[in-house]
Structure formats: structure tokens, C-alpha cells
Scaffold this motif. Structure first.
Motif, PDB file in Angstrom:
ATOM      1  N   ALA A   1       9.135  -3.288  -7.573  1.00 31.39           N
ATOM      2  CA  ALA A   1       8.127  -2.323  -6.591  1.00 31.39           C
ATOM      3  C   ALA A   1       6.812  -3.460  -7.337  1.00 31.39           C
ATOM      4  CB  ALA A   1       7.888  -1.217  -6.813  1.00 31.39           C
ATOM      5  N   PHE A   2       6.590  -3.955  -8.405  1.00 33.99           N
ATOM      6  CA  PHE A   2       5.430  -4.441  -8.567  1.00 33.99           C
ATOM      7  C   PHE A   2       5.236  -6.343  -7.340  1.00 33.99           C
ATOM      8  CE2 PHE A   2       6.003  -1.271 -11.007  1.00 33.99           C
ATOM      9  CZ  PHE A   2       4.745  -0.423 -11.194  1.00 33.99           C
TER      10      PHE A   2
ATOM     11  N   ARG B   1       4.223  -5.400  -2.852  1.00 32.99           N
ATOM     12  CA  ARG B   1       2.635  -4.826  -3.365  1.00 32.99           C
ATOM     13  C   ARG B   1       1.659  -5.154  -1.620  1.00 32.99           C
ATOM     14  NH1 ARG B   1       0.319  -1.555  -4.433  1.00 32.99           N
ATOM     15  NH2 ARG B   1      -0.883  -1.438  -6.112  1.00 32.99           N
ATOM     16  N   ASN B   2       1.517  -5.802  -1.291  1.00 34.09           N
ATOM     17  CA  ASN B   2       0.961  -6.625  -0.021  1.00 34.09           C
ATOM     18  C   ASN B   2       1.606  -6.196   0.596  1.00 34.09           C
ATOM     19  OD1 ASN B   2      -1.072  -8.040  -1.733  1.00 34.09           O
ATOM     20  ND2 ASN B   2      -0.011 -10.026  -1.247  1.00 34.09           N
ATOM     21  N   ALA B   3       2.905  -5.872   1.053  1.00 35.64           N
ATOM     22  CA  ALA B   3       3.409  -5.255   2.493  1.00 35.64           C
ATOM     23  C   ALA B   3       3.055  -3.840   2.175  1.00 35.64           C
ATOM     24  CB  ALA B   3       4.674  -5.231   1.721  1.00 35.64           C
TER      25      ALA B   3
ATOM     26  N   ARG C   1       0.340  -2.195   0.720  1.00 36.87           N
ATOM     27  CA  ARG C   1      -0.671  -2.107   0.548  1.00 36.87           C
ATOM     28  C   ARG C   1      -1.033  -2.079   2.444  1.00 36.87           C
ATOM     29  NH1 ARG C   1      -1.790  -5.360  -3.071  1.00 36.87           N
ATOM     30  NH2 ARG C   1      -2.266  -4.625  -5.200  1.00 36.87           N
ATOM     31  N   ALA C   2      -0.369  -3.344   3.008  1.00 37.35           N
ATOM     32  CA  ALA C   2      -0.825  -3.330   4.511  1.00 37.35           C
ATOM     33  C   ALA C   2      -0.128  -2.059   5.272  1.00 37.35           C
ATOM     34  CB  ALA C   2       0.016  -4.156   4.911  1.00 37.35           C
ATOM     35  N   PHE C   3       1.280  -1.572   4.885  1.00 36.02           N
ATOM     36  CA  PHE C   3       1.716   0.109   5.746  1.00 36.02           C
ATOM     37  C   PHE C   3       0.519   0.733   5.115  1.00 36.02           C
ATOM     38  CE2 PHE C   3       4.565   3.434   5.187  1.00 36.02           C
ATOM     39  CZ  PHE C   3       5.713   3.752   6.179  1.00 36.02           C
ATOM     40  N   GLU C   4       0.087   1.013   4.104  1.00 33.32           N
ATOM     41  CA  GLU C   4      -0.665   2.304   3.497  1.00 33.32           C
ATOM     42  C   GLU C   4      -1.738   2.268   4.565  1.00 33.32           C
ATOM     43  OE1 GLU C   4      -2.345   4.221   0.372  1.00 33.32           O
ATOM     44  OE2 GLU C   4      -1.877   2.788  -0.397  1.00 33.32           O
ATOM     45  N   ARG C   5      -2.187   1.219   4.715  1.00 33.58           N
ATOM     46  CA  ARG C   5      -3.517   1.260   5.800  1.00 33.58           C
ATOM     47  C   ARG C   5      -3.551   1.069   7.481  1.00 33.58           C
ATOM     48  NH1 ARG C   5      -4.395  -3.431   2.883  1.00 33.58           N
ATOM     49  NH2 ARG C   5      -3.347  -5.132   4.048  1.00 33.58           N
ATOM     50  N   ARG C   6      -1.808   0.987   7.501  1.00 34.21           N
ATOM     51  CA  ARG C   6      -1.425   0.677   9.107  1.00 34.21           C
ATOM     52  C   ARG C   6      -1.368   2.420   9.628  1.00 34.21           C
ATOM     53  NH1 ARG C   6       2.142  -3.089   8.507  1.00 34.21           N
ATOM     54  NH2 ARG C   6       3.482  -1.792   8.088  1.00 34.21           N
ATOM     55  N   THR C   7      -1.159   2.983   8.367  1.00 32.72           N
ATOM     56  CA  THR C   7      -0.698   4.586   8.935  1.00 32.72           C
ATOM     57  C   THR C   7      -1.792   5.548   8.083  1.00 32.72           C
ATOM     58  OG1 THR C   7       0.556   4.633   5.930  1.00 32.72           O
ATOM     59  CG2 THR C   7       1.858   3.957   8.625  1.00 32.72           C
ATOM     60  N   SER C   8      -2.357   4.577   7.582  1.00 30.79           N
ATOM     61  CA  SER C   8      -3.307   6.309   6.335  1.00 30.79           C
ATOM     62  C   SER C   8      -4.639   6.897   8.243  1.00 30.79           C
ATOM     63  CB  SER C   8      -4.510   5.102   6.013  1.00 30.79           C
ATOM     64  OG  SER C   8      -5.305   3.940   6.732  1.00 30.79           O
TER      65      SER C   8
END
Length: 215
Positions: free
Chosen positions: A198-199, A204-206, A208-215
């Protein structure tokens, strides 16, 4: 994530209408809500039918058993528990709660246990209303899991009234993305510990991008 409020479900206060209203009041970080209600709807908040019984499934590598709805829900939620066991901490007896017939709950999203479409990993450690109890490295794994599952699973730590032990299926039975994710991870269930990093910077970039899209 699409949480359905009390006004759209028959989430009845244990004592009175005042008690039900109190269930909507936010609690500070580190505090757990003591307000409970009784679920009477035939479906849980994610649109799954409540079950009268559910089979037990072994969580790979741990020897622990959890009861879940058969099919895609079990495949996906077992994968979440498996990765927790291998990448965060070893699961022990009583750590994982799945399907239940107990209709008393604190938050409407806990109704998803009644349909076998959600699990709670160490709910005593991470109860409703408590937030910030996971270490940064553990959160990285959680975010990686959520990204890998492409939004099929929601984590209670992201909810307005958090429950960091909670993971639920957010799509209805038979949804194409649910089936697609289940097929994707089915081929990884025998890979064992240490096969996912996971590190890794790409992951990690994927995540972070997913978290930004779904936040």
C-alpha cells in the motif's frame, strides 16, 4: 457515499421522539454516542434486504469466522478483513462482527449489519463517534483498500458520525460495478500476506486521487 437520514427510514427512538432526534446530534472526537434506536425497515440503508440467517465465512489467514450475505458482498468484505489482518494487525477472536439479528443500533448505517452487507473490525476499539484512533500507516492501508475497491465499499471513518471500525457495501445487489470488483479481487484471495504494498508510490498516488474524487 450516500447515507440516508432518519427521516427517510424507520429508525425509531428507543424511548421517545426526543431520543431519536438526539441521535442526530454530533458528538466530539473521541466520544461515542450512547443513543440507540430500533430498525424496522425490511432493507438496510444501502438497499439490501435484511436476512433471517447468514452463513459464516473464514477470514483468510486469521482463522476467524464472520457471517455475511453470500455472493459478492461476502467476497468483498472478506477481502477487506483479510487485508486488515495481513497489513494492519492480526485479527483475534471477537474482532470482526458481521451479520446480526440485533436491530438496536446507534446510527442508521449500522442497519447494514442486518443484511450481512457490512462488517465492523474491532468495534469496541473504534465505536460510533470516536475518530482519530488509527495510526497514519494504518490509514494509508485503509485508503488503499478503498481505492482498490473502486468506491464499492465505504469506510465509517469518513461518515459525519464516524465509526472507524465500520466497512459497508454501498451498491445494491447485482450492480455491475459490485460484480466487477468482486471478480477482480477473487483472483487475489490466495496470494497471501505481503503481496500488496500500500506504500508503493504508484498506489499511494492512486489512493490520494481516489480520496480527492470521493471526498
Amino acid at each position: 457515499m450516500n447515507l440516508i437520514g432518519l427521516s427517510r427510514r424507520r429508525f425509531l427512538g428507543a424511548g421517545s421522539g426526543i431520543a431519536a432526534a438526539t441521535a442526530l446530534v454530533g458528538f466530539g472526537a473521541g466520544q461515542a454516542s450512547a443513543v440507540t434506536g430500533t430498525w424496522s425497515d425490511p432493507e438496510s440503508t444501502n438497499g439490501w434486504r435484511l436476512l433471517e440467517k447468514a452463513p459464516g465465512f473464514v477470514i483468510e489467514g486469521s482463522g476467524q469466522v464472520v457471517s455475511l450475505a453470500e455472493g459478492d458482498a461476502a467476497t468483498i468484505l472478506l477481502y477487506v478483513a483479510r487485508r486488515f489482518h495481513y497489513e494492519i494487525d492480526s485479527l483475534r477472536a471477537g474482532d470482526v462482527h458481521g451479520w446480526t439479528v440485533d436491530r438496536k443500533m446507534t446510527e442508521p448505517y449500522e442497519s447494514n449489519y442486518l443484511s450481512g452487507s457490512a462488517i465492523a473490525i474491532r468495534p469496541v476499539w473504534y465505536p460510533v463517534g470516536a475518530k482519530g484512533n488509527l495510526y497514519p500507516n494504518e490509514l494509508i492501508v485503509i485508503r488503499d483498500i478503498l481505492a482498490e475497491l473502486d468506491g464499492v465499499v465505504a469506510w465509517g471513518g469518513d461518515f459525519k458520525k464516524p465509526k472507524e471500525s465500520h466497512f459497508e457495501i454501498v451498491l445494491k445487489p447485482g450492480h455491475p460495478r459490485l460484480k466487477g470488483v468482486a471478480r477482480k479481487i477473487s483472483g487475489t484471495t490466495n496470494d497471501g500476506a505481503g503481496t500488496i504494498d500500500a506504500f508503493d508510490p504508484i498506489r499511494r498516488n492512486a489512493a490520494r486521487a481516489f480520496e480527492r474524487r470521493t471526498s
